[in-house]
Write a protein that holds these residues in place. Structure first.
Motif, mmCIF file in Angstrom:
data_model
loop_
_atom_site.group_PDB
_atom_site.id
_atom_site.type_symbol
_atom_site.label_atom_id
_atom_site.label_comp_id
_atom_site.label_asym_id
_atom_site.label_seq_id
_atom_site.Cartn_x
_atom_site.Cartn_y
_atom_site.Cartn_z
ATOM 1 N N GLU A 263 -3.872 -35.950 59.018
ATOM 2 C CA GLU A 263 -3.791 -35.279 60.326
ATOM 3 C C GLU A 263 -3.604 -33.780 60.102
ATOM 4 O OE1 GLU A 263 -3.699 -36.985 63.302
ATOM 5 O OE2 GLU A 263 -2.785 -38.949 62.914
ATOM 6 N N ASN A 264 -4.484 -32.986 60.679
ATOM 7 C CA ASN A 264 -4.415 -31.520 60.518
ATOM 8 C C ASN A 264 -4.302 -31.125 59.041
ATOM 9 O OD1 ASN A 264 -4.220 -31.663 63.270
ATOM 10 N ND2 ASN A 264 -2.036 -31.121 63.350
ATOM 11 N N GLY A 265 -4.987 -31.847 58.189
ATOM 12 C CA GLY A 265 -4.980 -31.502 56.777
ATOM 13 C C GLY A 265 -3.770 -32.018 56.021
ATOM 14 N N ASN A 270 2.340 -44.115 56.794
ATOM 15 C CA ASN A 270 2.997 -44.538 58.038
ATOM 16 C C ASN A 270 3.430 -43.278 58.784
ATOM 17 O OD1 ASN A 270 2.505 -47.041 57.013
ATOM 18 N ND2 ASN A 270 4.634 -47.576 56.634
ATOM 19 N N SER A 271 4.743 -43.122 59.058
ATOM 20 C CA SER A 271 5.138 -41.906 59.771
ATOM 21 C C SER A 271 5.704 -40.824 58.841
ATOM 22 C CB SER A 271 6.176 -42.252 60.853
ATOM 23 O OG SER A 271 7.327 -42.789 60.244
ATOM 24 N N ALA A 272 5.705 -41.079 57.535
ATOM 25 C CA ALA A 272 6.292 -40.094 56.603
ATOM 26 C C ALA A 272 5.232 -39.130 56.095
ATOM 27 C CB ALA A 272 6.936 -40.821 55.431
ATOM 28 N N ARG A 273 5.610 -37.870 56.023
ATOM 29 C CA ARG A 273 4.694 -36.834 55.544
ATOM 30 C C ARG A 273 4.767 -36.756 54.018
ATOM 31 N NH1 ARG A 273 2.803 -31.811 57.978
ATOM 32 N NH2 ARG A 273 3.995 -32.300 59.841
ATOM 33 N N VAL A 274 3.605 -36.635 53.403
ATOM 34 C CA VAL A 274 3.559 -36.436 51.948
ATOM 35 C C VAL A 274 3.821 -34.959 51.702
ATOM 36 C CG1 VAL A 274 2.131 -36.583 49.876
ATOM 37 C CG2 VAL A 274 1.954 -38.354 51.638
ATOM 38 N N ILE A 275 4.946 -34.636 51.057
ATOM 39 C CA ILE A 275 5.321 -33.231 50.909
ATOM 40 C C ILE A 275 5.022 -32.676 49.519
ATOM 41 C CG2 ILE A 275 7.027 -33.152 52.772
ATOM 42 C CD1 ILE A 275 9.191 -33.598 50.608
ATOM 43 N N ALA A 276 4.750 -33.539 48.560
ATOM 44 C CA ALA A 276 4.329 -33.079 47.230
ATOM 45 C C ALA A 276 3.453 -34.175 46.639
ATOM 46 C CB ALA A 276 5.536 -32.812 46.333
ATOM 47 N N THR A 277 2.390 -33.765 46.018
ATOM 48 C CA THR A 277 1.455 -34.769 45.496
ATOM 49 C C THR A 277 1.313 -34.697 43.991
ATOM 50 O OG1 THR A 277 -0.408 -33.256 45.744
ATOM 51 C CG2 THR A 277 0.028 -34.739 47.606
ATOM 52 N N ASP A 278 0.869 -35.787 43.437
ATOM 53 C CA ASP A 278 0.373 -35.838 42.060
ATOM 54 C C ASP A 278 1.369 -35.431 40.981
ATOM 55 O OD1 ASP A 278 -2.414 -36.619 42.758
ATOM 56 O OD2 ASP A 278 -2.366 -34.685 43.786
ATOM 57 N N LEU A 279 2.586 -35.939 41.055
ATOM 58 C CA LEU A 279 3.477 -35.826 39.907
ATOM 59 C C LEU A 279 2.957 -36.874 38.919
ATOM 60 C CD1 LEU A 279 5.452 -34.496 42.032
ATOM 61 C CD2 LEU A 279 7.277 -35.413 40.632
ATOM 62 N N ALA A 298 5.684 -50.986 59.779
ATOM 63 C CA ALA A 298 4.444 -50.448 59.193
ATOM 64 C C ALA A 298 3.582 -49.749 60.233
ATOM 65 C CB ALA A 298 3.653 -51.566 58.515
ATOM 66 N N THR A 299 3.858 -50.008 61.520
ATOM 67 C CA THR A 299 3.049 -49.391 62.566
ATOM 68 C C THR A 299 3.601 -48.038 63.013
ATOM 69 O OG1 THR A 299 4.302 -50.644 64.182
ATOM 70 C CG2 THR A 299 2.189 -51.596 63.489
ATOM 71 N N ALA A 300 4.697 -47.594 62.389
ATOM 72 C CA ALA A 300 5.262 -46.286 62.750
ATOM 73 C C ALA A 300 4.196 -45.210 62.558
ATOM 74 C CB ALA A 300 6.479 -45.990 61.880
ATOM 75 N N THR A 301 4.033 -44.359 63.545
ATOM 76 C CA THR A 301 3.018 -43.304 63.444
ATOM 77 C C THR A 301 3.686 -41.935 63.489
ATOM 78 O OG1 THR A 301 2.723 -43.499 65.827
ATOM 79 C CG2 THR A 301 1.076 -44.586 64.434
ATOM 80 N N PRO A 302 3.089 -40.963 62.833
ATOM 81 C CA PRO A 302 3.701 -39.627 62.801
ATOM 82 C C PRO A 302 3.359 -38.806 64.034
ATOM 83 C CG PRO A 302 1.681 -39.629 61.517
ATOM 84 C CD PRO A 302 1.840 -41.016 62.052
ATOM 85 N N ASP A 303 4.147 -37.782 64.267
ATOM 86 C CA ASP A 303 3.775 -36.736 65.214
ATOM 87 C C ASP A 303 3.342 -35.565 64.326
ATOM 88 O OD1 ASP A 303 3.548 -34.605 66.866
ATOM 89 O OD2 ASP A 303 5.576 -34.716 67.696
ATOM 90 N N PRO A 304 2.035 -35.412 64.137
ATOM 91 C CA PRO A 304 1.558 -34.421 63.160
ATOM 92 C C PRO A 304 1.999 -32.996 63.465
ATOM 93 C CG PRO A 304 -0.282 -35.640 64.153
ATOM 94 C CD PRO A 304 0.952 -36.063 64.867
ATOM 95 N N ASN A 305 2.370 -32.733 64.737
ATOM 96 C CA ASN A 305 2.778 -31.372 65.087
ATOM 97 C C ASN A 305 4.259 -31.107 64.826
ATOM 98 O OD1 ASN A 305 0.170 -30.654 66.012
ATOM 99 N ND2 ASN A 305 0.570 -31.859 67.870
ATOM 100 N N ALA A 306 5.025 -32.174 64.592
ATOM 101 C CA ALA A 306 6.459 -31.998 64.353
ATOM 102 C C ALA A 306 6.715 -31.698 62.877
ATOM 103 C CB ALA A 306 7.213 -33.265 64.758
ATOM 104 N N ALA A 307 7.663 -30.802 62.634
ATOM 105 C CA ALA A 307 7.981 -30.443 61.254
ATOM 106 C C ALA A 307 8.663 -31.608 60.549
ATOM 107 C CB ALA A 307 8.873 -29.216 61.220
ATOM 108 N N THR A 308 9.497 -32.333 61.281
ATOM 109 C CA THR A 308 10.161 -33.495 60.688
ATOM 110 C C THR A 308 9.890 -34.715 61.560
ATOM 111 O OG1 THR A 308 12.183 -32.952 61.888
ATOM 112 C CG2 THR A 308 12.033 -32.172 59.623
ATOM 113 N N GLN A 309 9.891 -35.860 60.929
ATOM 114 C CA GLN A 309 9.581 -37.097 61.636
ATOM 115 C C GLN A 309 10.865 -37.902 61.842
ATOM 116 O OE1 GLN A 309 6.424 -37.573 62.636
ATOM 117 N NE2 GLN A 309 5.827 -35.672 61.605
ATOM 118 N N ALA A 310 10.863 -38.704 62.916
ATOM 119 C CA ALA A 310 12.013 -39.580 63.141
ATOM 120 C C ALA A 310 12.043 -40.629 62.031
ATOM 121 C CB ALA A 310 11.872 -40.263 64.496
ATOM 122 N N PRO A 311 13.227 -40.993 61.535
ATOM 123 C CA PRO A 311 13.289 -42.036 60.504
ATOM 124 C C PRO A 311 12.650 -43.329 61.021
ATOM 125 C CG PRO A 311 15.413 -40.946 60.730
ATOM 126 C CD PRO A 311 14.551 -40.466 61.858
ATOM 127 N N ALA A 312 12.060 -44.097 60.104
ATOM 128 C CA ALA A 312 11.361 -45.324 60.490
ATOM 129 C C ALA A 312 12.303 -46.522 60.608
ATOM 130 C CB ALA A 312 10.250 -45.611 59.487
#
Ligand SMILES: *[C@@H]1O[C@H](CO)[C@@H](O)[C@H](O)[C@H]1NC(C)=O
Ligand SMILES: *[C@@H]1O[C@H](CO)[C@@H](O)[C@H](O)[C@H]1NC(C)=O
Ligand SMILES: *[C@@H]1O[C@H](CO)[C@@H](O)[C@H](O)[C@H]1NC(C)=O
Ligand SMILES: *[C@@H]1O[C@H](CO)[C@@H](O)[C@H](O)[C@H]1NC(C)=O
Length: 382
Positions: A263-265, A270-279, A298-312
């Protein structure tokens, strides 16, 4: 006379076109003299590298090697032939990669010659991640590289300002990167060992804040419940580097599916944002999340515009969490990590390169060096 002059010019042109590895290192002795001295003490490795064709050598600068001498790695390299082989092979890319090849893509990866099972438990060879930004090339597992191509007869060479650490075990890598709550959770559930023994795997690791955010839920979980949650964070049998992940699903080791969304790149699991990749780790790849995944959600969805997401997880209280595993944990080994060494050279003068004293006979038996040499048709050495 004319012919002599002609042949002289021809020879000069040939040298200008393709210098040998030794000539290139000598010509750049201001940054590579220690590398040259070290290679000179490693007769067999030097010979293999000089004869190899179609490689990219990532050559640590004098500064990088000086910093390395301030750590315990040289002693370990000297006493562990497998580690030395892994270390050397991790600095050689299979293919000629010029700066321009890297600049075109934001993140790419290139195969190295590291394929020793103890250091690369994957069906594919271990890779190096590169990032090119503002003209500076950064190899993900180490420091930056000079943005010039130093071509030699066997390929090209890039000077790197930090040695590349061979990817290590998941838990060691996470400890060094500071993701200690996840390590504590994995150890509490006793799945750190089994995770390290898997091959071809992908792990999504919540950061410390993510664990703290669901602290009130975790403190009521049994070990069995915690294990179910943790097993939902990894995928067996697939090394999903970030460039391979698009919107879609993957089955987790726990059994429930993980839902990927771009979403938006930004990438979400699920609803968690990937904040660092490829360790990179020896048996796969790790991505860092800003939330703990809930297999019952598993159906939790993110709010792509929010900086932080509600815990699942629902039913959380704001009680400060008293979860013991979010406290710092210490590594059980220091063999290898993805981190840049932090030790500095003990003396400002250039130390004598005593990285490893050469033992060509021993090196000859080393599996990975054989791979490079196989490329150079040096099979008669083994
Ligand atoms: C890793 O995956 C490859 C296929 O991608 C497979 O051939 C290999 O057996 C796997 N290794 C293990 C130990 O599962
Ligand atoms: C690249 O340049 C941009 C704009 O000048 C800057 O915001 C960004 O931080 C730079 N990236 C790096 C890695 O220096
Ligand atoms: C590599 O993975 C296989 C399959 O998961 C495992 O049996 C083996 O112990 C692993 N090897 C190492 C060196 O970790
Ligand atoms: C699922 O996650 C959402 C946040 O994405 C949360 O609001 C909800 O309470 C969660 N549901 C359960 C059953 O944990």
């Amino acid at each position: 006379m004319f012919f002599l002059w002609f042949f002289f010019m021809l020879a000069a042109a040939a040298v200008a076109r393709a210098q040998t590895l030794e000539e290139v290192l000598t010509a750049h002795s201001d940054t590579l003299s220690m590398m040259l001295m070290w290679l000179a003490s490693q007769e067999f490795i030097f010979e293999c590298l000089s004869e190899a064709k179609g490689i990219t050598l990532l050559a640590p600068s004098n500064t990088a090697l000086a910093r390395l001498f301030g750590t315990s790695l040289p002693a370990r390299l000297a006493s562990d032939m497998n580690l030395l082989t892994a270390f050397v092979n991790y600095h050689i890319l299979d293919g000629v990669y010029h700066m321009a090849d890297f600049v075109s893509a934001r993140t790419t990866s290139a195969p190295t010659f590291l394929s020793i099972p103890a250091y690369s438990n994957m069906s594919e060879v271990q890779v190096i991640q590169e990032r090119s930004e503002n003209g500076t090339l950064t190899f993900f597992t180490g420091g930056g590289a000079q943005s010039i191509d130093l071509d030699f007869t066997g390929g090209t060479l890039h000077v790197i300002d930090s040695v590349l650490m061979v990817p290590g075990r998941v838990t060691d890598t996470l400890v060094v990167a500071g993701y200690t709550a996840a390590v504590g959770a994995l150890r509490l559930a006793n799945i750190d060992g089994p995770l390290d023994a898997l091959s071809n795997m992908t792990v999504f690791v919540p950061n410390n804040e993510a664990f703290i955010a669901i602290g009130s839920a975790i403190s009521y979980m049994t070990i069995e419940q915690l294990t179910i949650v943790l097993n939902y964070h990894f995928v067996r049998g697939r090394v999903l580097r970030s460039q391979l992940i698009t919107t879609g699903t993957q089955r987790s080791a726990q059994g429930a599916v993980l839902n990927f969304r771009v979403e938006n790149g930004a990438l979400f699991v699920n609803s968690a944002r990937v904040i660092a990749t490829d360790l990179l780790v020896k048996n796969g790849v790790v991505h860092i999340l800003d939330g703990v995944l809930n297999p019952a959600n598993a159906t939790a969805t993110p709010d792509p515009n929010a900086a932080t997401q509600a815990p699942a997880f629902n039913g959380l209280t704001t009680t400060t969490c008293g979860v013991s595993f979010t406290a710092p944990v210490v590594p059980t080994t220091t063999v290898s990590t993805n981190a840049v060494p932090t030790a500095t050279a003990s003396s400002p003068t250039t130390p004598t390169p005593t990285l490893v004293r050469g033992d060509a006979a021993q090196a000859r038996r080393a599996l990975g060096v054989t791979v490079v040499c196989g490329l150079a048709q040096y099979d008669h050495y083994v």
